[in-house]
Enzyme design. Structure first.
Site, PDB file in Angstrom:
ATOM      1  N   TYR A 114     -13.818  49.722  59.430  1.00  0.00           N
ATOM      2  CA  TYR A 114     -13.100  48.575  59.993  1.00  0.00           C
ATOM      3  C   TYR A 114     -12.892  48.761  61.496  1.00  0.00           C
ATOM      4  O   TYR A 114     -13.225  47.879  62.307  1.00  0.00           O
ATOM      5  CB  TYR A 114     -11.751  48.421  59.280  1.00  0.00           C
ATOM      6  CG  TYR A 114     -10.979  47.191  59.698  1.00  0.00           C
ATOM      7  CD1 TYR A 114     -11.341  45.933  59.232  1.00  0.00           C
ATOM      8  CD2 TYR A 114      -9.897  47.288  60.575  1.00  0.00           C
ATOM      9  CE1 TYR A 114     -10.639  44.796  59.625  1.00  0.00           C
ATOM     10  CE2 TYR A 114      -9.197  46.163  60.971  1.00  0.00           C
ATOM     11  CZ  TYR A 114      -9.570  44.922  60.487  1.00  0.00           C
ATOM     12  OH  TYR A 114      -8.877  43.793  60.877  1.00  0.00           O
ATOM     13  N   SER A 161      -9.540  42.999  66.410  1.00  0.00           N
ATOM     14  CA  SER A 161      -8.291  43.571  65.911  1.00  0.00           C
ATOM     15  C   SER A 161      -7.821  44.616  66.915  1.00  0.00           C
ATOM     16  O   SER A 161      -8.659  45.236  67.582  1.00  0.00           O
ATOM     17  CB  SER A 161      -8.529  44.245  64.556  1.00  0.00           C
ATOM     18  OG  SER A 161      -7.416  45.048  64.208  1.00  0.00           O
TER      19      SER A 161
HETATM   20  N1  LIG Z   1      -3.945  39.703  59.257  1.00  0.00           N
HETATM   21  C1  LIG Z   1      -3.869  40.500  60.296  1.00  0.00           C
HETATM   22  O1  LIG Z   1      -2.778  40.915  60.722  1.00  0.00           O
HETATM   23  C2  LIG Z   1      -5.120  40.917  61.012  1.00  0.00           C
HETATM   24  C3  LIG Z   1      -5.037  41.983  61.912  1.00  0.00           C
HETATM   25  C4  LIG Z   1      -6.158  42.330  62.625  1.00  0.00           C
HETATM   26  C5  LIG Z   1      -7.340  41.629  62.451  1.00  0.00           C
HETATM   27  N2  LIG Z   1      -7.415  40.614  61.551  1.00  0.00           N
HETATM   28  C6  LIG Z   1      -8.689  39.901  61.406  1.00  0.00           C
HETATM   29  O2  LIG Z   1      -8.470  38.527  61.165  1.00  0.00           O
HETATM   30  C7  LIG Z   1      -9.614  37.985  60.486  1.00  0.00           C
HETATM   31  C8  LIG Z   1      -9.152  37.163  59.303  1.00  0.00           C
HETATM   32  O3  LIG Z   1      -8.585  38.034  58.329  1.00  0.00           O
HETATM   33  P1  LIG Z   1      -7.215  37.705  57.583  1.00  0.00           P
HETATM   34  O4  LIG Z   1      -6.256  38.746  57.950  1.00  0.00           O
HETATM   35  O5  LIG Z   1      -6.859  36.294  57.763  1.00  0.00           O
HETATM   36  O6  LIG Z   1      -7.658  38.024  56.067  1.00  0.00           O
HETATM   37  P2  LIG Z   1      -7.904  37.045  54.821  1.00  0.00           P
HETATM   38  O7  LIG Z   1      -8.487  37.906  53.758  1.00  0.00           O
HETATM   39  O8  LIG Z   1      -6.662  36.292  54.519  1.00  0.00           O
HETATM   40  O9  LIG Z   1      -8.989  36.019  55.372  1.00  0.00           O
HETATM   41  C9  LIG Z   1     -10.334  36.398  55.574  1.00  0.00           C
HETATM   42  C10 LIG Z   1     -11.223  35.265  55.106  1.00  0.00           C
HETATM   43  O10 LIG Z   1     -12.600  35.665  55.320  1.00  0.00           O
HETATM   44  C11 LIG Z   1     -13.346  35.269  54.179  1.00  0.00           C
HETATM   45  N3  LIG Z   1     -14.560  36.074  54.062  1.00  0.00           N
HETATM   46  C12 LIG Z   1     -14.704  37.352  53.605  1.00  0.00           C
HETATM   47  N4  LIG Z   1     -15.993  37.706  53.609  1.00  0.00           N
HETATM   48  C13 LIG Z   1     -16.692  36.639  54.076  1.00  0.00           C
HETATM   49  C14 LIG Z   1     -18.075  36.393  54.295  1.00  0.00           C
HETATM   50  N5  LIG Z   1     -19.005  37.327  54.026  1.00  0.00           N
HETATM   51  N6  LIG Z   1     -18.439  35.185  54.796  1.00  0.00           N
HETATM   52  C15 LIG Z   1     -17.515  34.221  55.047  1.00  0.00           C
HETATM   53  N7  LIG Z   1     -16.201  34.390  54.824  1.00  0.00           N
HETATM   54  C16 LIG Z   1     -15.783  35.589  54.360  1.00  0.00           C
HETATM   55  C17 LIG Z   1     -12.391  35.475  53.007  1.00  0.00           C
HETATM   56  O11 LIG Z   1     -12.804  34.749  51.865  1.00  0.00           O
HETATM   57  C18 LIG Z   1     -11.077  34.988  53.613  1.00  0.00           C
HETATM   58  O12 LIG Z   1     -10.905  33.597  53.387  1.00  0.00           O
HETATM   59  C19 LIG Z   1     -10.474  39.189  60.085  1.00  0.00           C
HETATM   60  O13 LIG Z   1     -11.549  39.317  61.011  1.00  0.00           O
HETATM   61  C20 LIG Z   1      -9.514  40.359  60.215  1.00  0.00           C
HETATM   62  O14 LIG Z   1     -10.175  41.581  60.449  1.00  0.00           O
HETATM   63  C21 LIG Z   1      -6.330  40.250  60.821  1.00  0.00           C
END
Ligand SMILES: NC(=O)c1ccc[n+]([C@@H]2O[C@H](COP(=O)([O-])OP(=O)(O)OC[C@H]3O[C@@H](n4cnc5c(N)ncnc54)[C@H](O)[C@@H]3O)[C@@H](O)[C@H]2O)c1
Length: 278
Positions: free
Chosen positions: A157, A143
Site C-alpha cells: 500500500y 495517501s
Molecule cells: N479512508 C481514508 O482515510 C483513506 C486514507 C488514505 C488514502 N485513502 C484512499 O482513498 C481512496 C478511496 O478509498 P476509501 O478509503 O474510500 O475506501 P473504500 O473501500 O470505501 O472505497 C474504495 C472504492 O474502490 C472500489 N474499488 C476497489 N477495487 C477497484 C477496482 N479494481 N476498480 C474499480 N474500483 C475499485 C471499491 O469497490 C470501493 O467502492 C483509495 O485510493 C484509498 O487508498 C483513503
C-alpha cells in the site's frame, strides 16, 4: 476552475467512502457525475442516493486494474457526455501483512489497482483532455502513507501510494512544460470514514486474513481505533477536495497539522541518515 456546473466529472472507486464523498460534493455543485466502480451493486445504490437528491448521474462498472475496462469507461463517458473536465483516479485497496507473508498476488493486486489504476486512467483520458484544450484536471488519490512510507504491514500500500505521488508530480511538470490547460491534484485523505479496511472484499485472488499473524491483527485493530478517533466523514472530505480543486491546489488533504509533523519527521530522518546532520 470557478464553477463545476455542467462540468463532466468521472470518479473511480465512487461507490463508497472518499469517492462517493467527492461525487456527492460535485453533484451538489451541479456537475454531471459519472460513477465508476468494480462493485456493481454498491454502484447502483450510490447512484440511487445521488439521484434521490436530484442529481443527474451515470454509472459504469469498471475495473481500474484492467486497461481495456478503463478504455471502455472513457468511450462510455464520451458517448454519453461528449466531453470530460475532471478525472478522479480514486479507486484503491489495502492489505495488511508482514512482507514475509505477503504473496506476489497480493503485491500484484495492490499495485494493479492503486498504481496501474491511476496510470490506466491517465492513459485513457489524457489524450482527450489535451485534444479538448480547455481547462481540466486530473485528480489522483494517494495517501499520507506515500509520504510516510515506513508503514509496517502495509508495504504494498505505502509503495503504491508513494508511486502515485511521484508520478503525479512528474505529470504536473510535463503538462506545465507543454503549456497544457490540464492541472493535477493529489488527494491525501488522512482519516476519512470508508470501507478501506474491508478491501479484501474485492481481492480477486482471495488471499485471506486467516494467514495474518497476531501482531498484524493487533496492528490492524489499532489502526482501526486510531482512524475512528477524529475521522472526517466522506461527505466532509468531499467538500474539502472540491474546494482544493476550485483553488487549483496541487494537494487536497485532511488532518493537515498532524500529518505535517509526521511527514517532516520522516523527511528529517532520511536527510540525516543519508546526508548527515545539517
Ligand atoms: N479512508 C481514508 O482515510 C483513506 C486514507 C488514505 C488514502 N485513502 C484512499 O482513498 C481512496 C478511496 O478509498 P476509501 O478509503 O474510500 O475506501 P473504500 O473501500 O470505501 O472505497 C474504495 C472504492 O474502490 C472500489 N474499488 C476497489 N477495487 C477497484 C477496482 N479494481 N476498480 C474499480 N474500483 C475499485 C471499491 O469497490 C470501493 O467502492 C483509495 O485510493 C484509498 O487508498 C483513503
Amino acid at each position: 476552475m470557478d464553477s463545476f456546473r455542467d462540468k463532466v466529472a468521472v470518479v473511480t472507486g465512487a461507490a463508497s467512502g472518499v469517492g462517493l464523498g467527492i461525487a456527492r460534493a460535485l453533484a451538489a455543485e451541479g456537475a454531471q457525475v459519472v460513477l465508476a466502480d468494480v462493485e456493481a451493486d454498491a454502484l447502483g445504490r450510490a447512484a440511487s442516493g445521488l439521484e434521490a437528491v436530484g442529481s443527474r448521474v451515470r454509472t459504469h462498472v469498471t475495473d481500474v486494474a484492467d486497461a481495456d475496462s478503463v478504455g471502455q469507461l472513457r468511450d462510455f463517458v464520451m458517448a454519453e457526455c461528449g466531453r470530460v473536465d475532471l478525472l478522479f483516479n480514486n479507486a484503491g485497496v489495502a492489505t495488511y501483512n508482514r512482507m514475509v507473508d505477503t504473496t506476489d498476488r497480493d503485491w500484484q493486486w495492490v499495485i494493479s489497482v492503486n498504481l496501474m489504476g491511476v496510470v490506466h486512467g491517465i492513459n485513457a483520458f489524457l489524450p482527450t483532455l489535451l485534444e479538448q484544450a480547455s481547462p481540466s484536471r486530473i485528480v489522483n488519490t494517494a495517501s499520507p502513507a506515500g509520504l510516510i512510507s515506513c508503514l509496517p504491514y502495509q508495504a504494498p500500500y505505502a509503495a503504491s501510494k508513494a508511486a502515485v505521488i511521484s508520478l503525479s508530480e512528474s505529470l504536473a511538470a510535463e503538462l506545465e512544460a507543454m503549456g497544457a490547460p490540464v492541472g493535477v491534484t493529489v488527494v491525501l485523505p488522512g482519516k476519512v470514514e470508508s470501507a478501506i479496511n474491508e478491501s479484501d472484499r474485492n481481492n480477486p485472488y482471495g488471499e485471506k486474513k486467516s494467514i495474518l499473524s497476531d501482531a498484524v491483527r493487533e496492528y490492524r485493530a489499532l489502526v482501526g481505533r486510531e482512524f475512528a478517533k477524529d475521522a472526517l466523514s466522506a461527505n466532509e472530505f468531499g467538500l474539502e477536495v472540491v474546494a482544493a480543486i476550485r483553488a487549483e491546489r496541487p494537494f487536497a488533504v485532511s488532518h493537515g497539522p498532524f500529518f505535517r509533523i509526521v511527514v517532516a519527521a520522516r523527511n528529517e530522518r532520511i536527510l540525516t541518515a543519508a546526508y548527515g546532520a545539517s
